[in-house]
Design an enzyme around this catalytic site. Structure first.
Site, PDB file in Angstrom:
ATOM      1  N   ASP A   6       0.693  -1.171   0.210  1.00  0.00           N
ATOM      2  CA  ASP A   6       0.034   0.030   0.011  1.00  0.00           C
ATOM      3  C   ASP A   6       0.896   1.023   0.090  1.00  0.00           C
ATOM      4  O   ASP A   6       2.248   1.069   0.161  1.00  0.00           O
ATOM      5  CB  ASP A   6      -0.885   0.122   1.286  1.00  0.00           C
ATOM      6  N   SER A   7       0.433   2.262  -0.178  1.00  0.00           N
ATOM      7  CA  SER A   7       0.822   3.481  -0.200  1.00  0.00           C
ATOM      8  C   SER A   7       1.318   4.023   1.204  1.00  0.00           C
ATOM      9  O   SER A   7       2.260   4.906   1.533  1.00  0.00           O
ATOM     10  CB  SER A   7       0.123   4.752  -0.716  1.00  0.00           C
ATOM     11  N   CYS A  69      -4.364  -1.335  -2.024  1.00  0.00           N
ATOM     12  CA  CYS A  69      -4.377  -0.128  -2.225  1.00  0.00           C
ATOM     13  C   CYS A  69      -5.392   0.297  -3.495  1.00  0.00           C
ATOM     14  O   CYS A  69      -5.208  -0.262  -4.573  1.00  0.00           O
ATOM     15  CB  CYS A  69      -2.955   0.766  -2.698  1.00  0.00           C
ATOM     16  N   GLU A 148      -3.356   8.247   8.661  1.00  0.00           N
ATOM     17  CA  GLU A 148      -1.898   8.080   8.652  1.00  0.00           C
ATOM     18  C   GLU A 148      -1.362   8.759  10.031  1.00  0.00           C
ATOM     19  O   GLU A 148      -0.335   8.345  10.847  1.00  0.00           O
ATOM     20  CB  GLU A 148      -1.009   8.578   7.554  1.00  0.00           C
ATOM     21  N   CYS A 180     -10.850   2.649  -0.333  1.00  0.00           N
ATOM     22  CA  CYS A 180      -9.673   3.274   0.143  1.00  0.00           C
ATOM     23  C   CYS A 180      -9.253   2.400   1.315  1.00  0.00           C
ATOM     24  O   CYS A 180     -10.195   2.277   2.272  1.00  0.00           O
ATOM     25  CB  CYS A 180      -9.539   4.729   0.454  1.00  0.00           C
ATOM     26  N   HIS A 182      -7.593   2.827   3.583  1.00  0.00           N
ATOM     27  CA  HIS A 182      -7.236   3.518   4.819  1.00  0.00           C
ATOM     28  C   HIS A 182      -8.791   3.655   5.512  1.00  0.00           C
ATOM     29  O   HIS A 182      -8.841   3.705   6.686  1.00  0.00           O
ATOM     30  CB  HIS A 182      -6.864   4.879   4.539  1.00  0.00           C
TER      31      HIS A 182
END
Ligand code: DGL
Length: 261
Positions: A6-7, A69, A148, A180, A182
């Site tokens: 993932d990013s 992602c 994050e 997403c 996240h």
């Protein structure tokens, strides 16, 4: 070993979901925390980063790749499949399949990064299976940095989520895709703001279920995957906050190792 990238640390929601669906499978994770977010980068950059991430995981011994992602899945799936000849999973198709199963009115909302929403991939995939479906999308670029940063319960986060969801709420969607990886970390806030009657679909748990089904149907390939219950976590940048948030997602403390690609 299953390779997952993932990013940043949002893809750990996919790791957690795979741990729940397939306990004991060895995993290696790479979170590109030095270059996050991907959602506001160009297609070419996201493709280049995704190829580099995959190369790293394959060098470490990954036998299959999960693009944990949505942004990379939207933009880089073809490029990865052209360059690497091993099973490559993206997170979008499984979420679409699950949403179409759950929706009653075929009125589906999608939230994601700018790049994912601009790609129109969810709408295309949903309409390919149900041309009458109504799809309403909203880009939510502030949510990845909030996650994050570990701002999972802050009043500011609630306020921003409310603002992003308002246009979808007025459309009276009955299903909402968290496009997403996240966003599952914000699911309690999202569910609260969109309303209890809306089914909230996570691309993270949807892909984990699809991987389990794939492996059950591919016993020869499944035998090539090691199963010692081990997981290694690499990131391209470490901060104490990343380590804390990562532990929250996996539900036990984990050690992140830094690697430069
Ligand atoms: N978790 C990534 C996704 O699913 C976040 C993308 C980003 O870095 O902006 O889209």
């Amino acid at each position: 070993m299953i390779g997952i990238f993932d990013s940043g640390i949002g893809g750990l929601t996919v790791v957690r979901a795979i741990m729940d669906e397939l306990p004991g499978y060895d995993m290696i994770y790479f979170g590109d925390t030095a270059r996050t977010p991907y959602g506001s980068k160009s297609e070419k950059t996201v493709i280049d980063y995704s190829l580099e991430n995959t190369e790293f995981l394959v060098r470490q011994g990954a036998k299959m790749i999960v693009m944990a992602c949505n942004t990379a899945s939207s933009l880089a799936t073809e490029a990865l499949r052209a360059d690497f000849h091993l099973p490559i999973f993206e997170v979008i198709t499984p979420a679409v399949v699950r949403a179409l199963k759950e929706t009653k009115k075929a009125s589906i909302g999608v939230i994601g990064t700018r790049a994912t929403i601009a790609s129109g991939i969810y709408e295309k995939k949903i309409k390919a299976q149900n041309p009458d479906a109504r799809v309403y999308s909203a880009a939510c670029p502030l949510l990845v940095p909030l996650v994050e940063e570990g701002w999972l319960k802050k009043p500011e986060t609630r306020m921003i989520v409310k603002k992003y969801l308002l246009p979808l709420k007025t459309r009276q969607i009955d299903t909402l895709i968290l496009g997403c990886t996240h966003y599952p970390l914000l699911k309690p806030i999202i569910q609260h703001k969109i309303g209890a009657r809306v089914r909230v679909i996570s691309s993270s748990t949807a892909v984990a279920e699809q991987i389990r089904i794939f492996l059950a149907g591919s016993p020869d390939f499944d035998r090539t995957l090691s199963k010692n219950g081990q997981a290694e976590f690499f990131v391209s940048d470490i901060t104490p906050q990343f380590e804390k948030t990562a532990g929250t997602v996996i539900r036990h403390p984990i050690a992140l190792k830094q690697v430069r690609l």
